[in-house]
Design a protein around this motif. Sequence first.
Motif, PDB file in Angstrom:
ATOM      1  N   ILE A   1       0.835  -1.211   0.000  1.00 30.53           N
ATOM      2  CA  ILE A   1       0.000   0.000   0.000  1.00 30.53           C
ATOM      3  C   ILE A   1       0.869   1.260   0.000  1.00 30.53           C
TER       4      ILE A   1
ATOM      5  N   TRP B   1      -0.470   9.124  -2.141  1.00 32.70           N
ATOM      6  CA  TRP B   1      -1.882   8.967  -2.497  1.00 32.70           C
ATOM      7  C   TRP B   1      -2.633  10.281  -2.253  1.00 32.70           C
TER       8      TRP B   1
ATOM      9  N   HIS C   1      -7.272   0.039   6.038  1.00 28.04           N
ATOM     10  CA  HIS C   1      -6.777   0.405   4.702  1.00 28.04           C
ATOM     11  C   HIS C   1      -6.812  -0.826   3.814  1.00 28.04           C
ATOM     12  N   TRP C   2      -7.170  -0.628   2.550  1.00 24.49           N
ATOM     13  CA  TRP C   2      -7.042  -1.699   1.565  1.00 24.49           C
ATOM     14  C   TRP C   2      -6.944  -1.097   0.166  1.00 24.49           C
ATOM     15  N   ILE C   3      -6.489  -1.937  -0.749  1.00 28.94           N
ATOM     16  CA  ILE C   3      -6.362  -1.542  -2.156  1.00 28.94           C
ATOM     17  C   ILE C   3      -7.441  -2.269  -2.937  1.00 28.94           C
TER      18      ILE C   3
ATOM     19  N   LYS D   1      -7.070   2.030  -6.566  1.00 28.39           N
ATOM     20  CA  LYS D   1      -7.348   2.990  -5.500  1.00 28.39           C
ATOM     21  C   LYS D   1      -6.949   2.463  -4.123  1.00 28.39           C
ATOM     22  N   LEU D   2      -6.624   3.410  -3.233  1.00 32.91           N
ATOM     23  CA  LEU D   2      -6.403   3.099  -1.819  1.00 32.91           C
ATOM     24  C   LEU D   2      -7.646   3.548  -1.052  1.00 32.91           C
TER      25      LEU D   2
ATOM     26  N   LYS E   1      -3.540   7.159  -6.770  1.00 32.93           N
ATOM     27  CA  LYS E   1      -2.080   7.215  -6.704  1.00 32.93           C
ATOM     28  C   LYS E   1      -1.561   8.432  -7.451  1.00 32.93           C
TER      29      LYS E   1
END
Length: 135
Positions: A5, A9, A109-111, A115-116, A133
């Motif tokens: 991650i 961003w 948090h995750w991808i 997108k984050l 990003k």
Amino acid sequence: MPPDISGKWILETNDRLEDYMKALNIDFATRKIALALSQTKLITQDGDKFTIKTCSTFRNYEISFTVEVEFDEHTVGLDNRHVKSLIKWEGDKLVCTQTGQKANRGWKHWIQGEKLYLELTCEDAVCLQVFKKKE
Ligand code: VLZ
């Protein structure tokens, strides 16, 4: 291997940040400023060691941690509380539990795609932020 991650961003969308800030008892003036801000996340990831910087023209906030090692977090410039924070991987989500005065407090948090995502929770308030990003 956990997902990567890391990177720079830029905030794209911000859903229910006001509710989250209210749950943290952040004052009216600060909430209005924070809502109007662009935010940038600068994340470095080295194995299980992370630094997450939340940057804006108004204020910056930074944490550094090791996954599965609890630490004392002082949320200076946010709600200024002291919490015990513990961050773990739950599948592909990086999940933080912030134990203290406020119930049900933490973030994930995750991808997904390019997108984050960041979900911020306090009591019954849930804020969802989406970052793209920076090239
Ligand atoms: O991020 O908990 O990435 O610490 C919004 C305040 C809440 C906006 C920010 C104004 C909470 C101040 C950030 C800008 C600094 C947060 C964690 C997950 C890491």
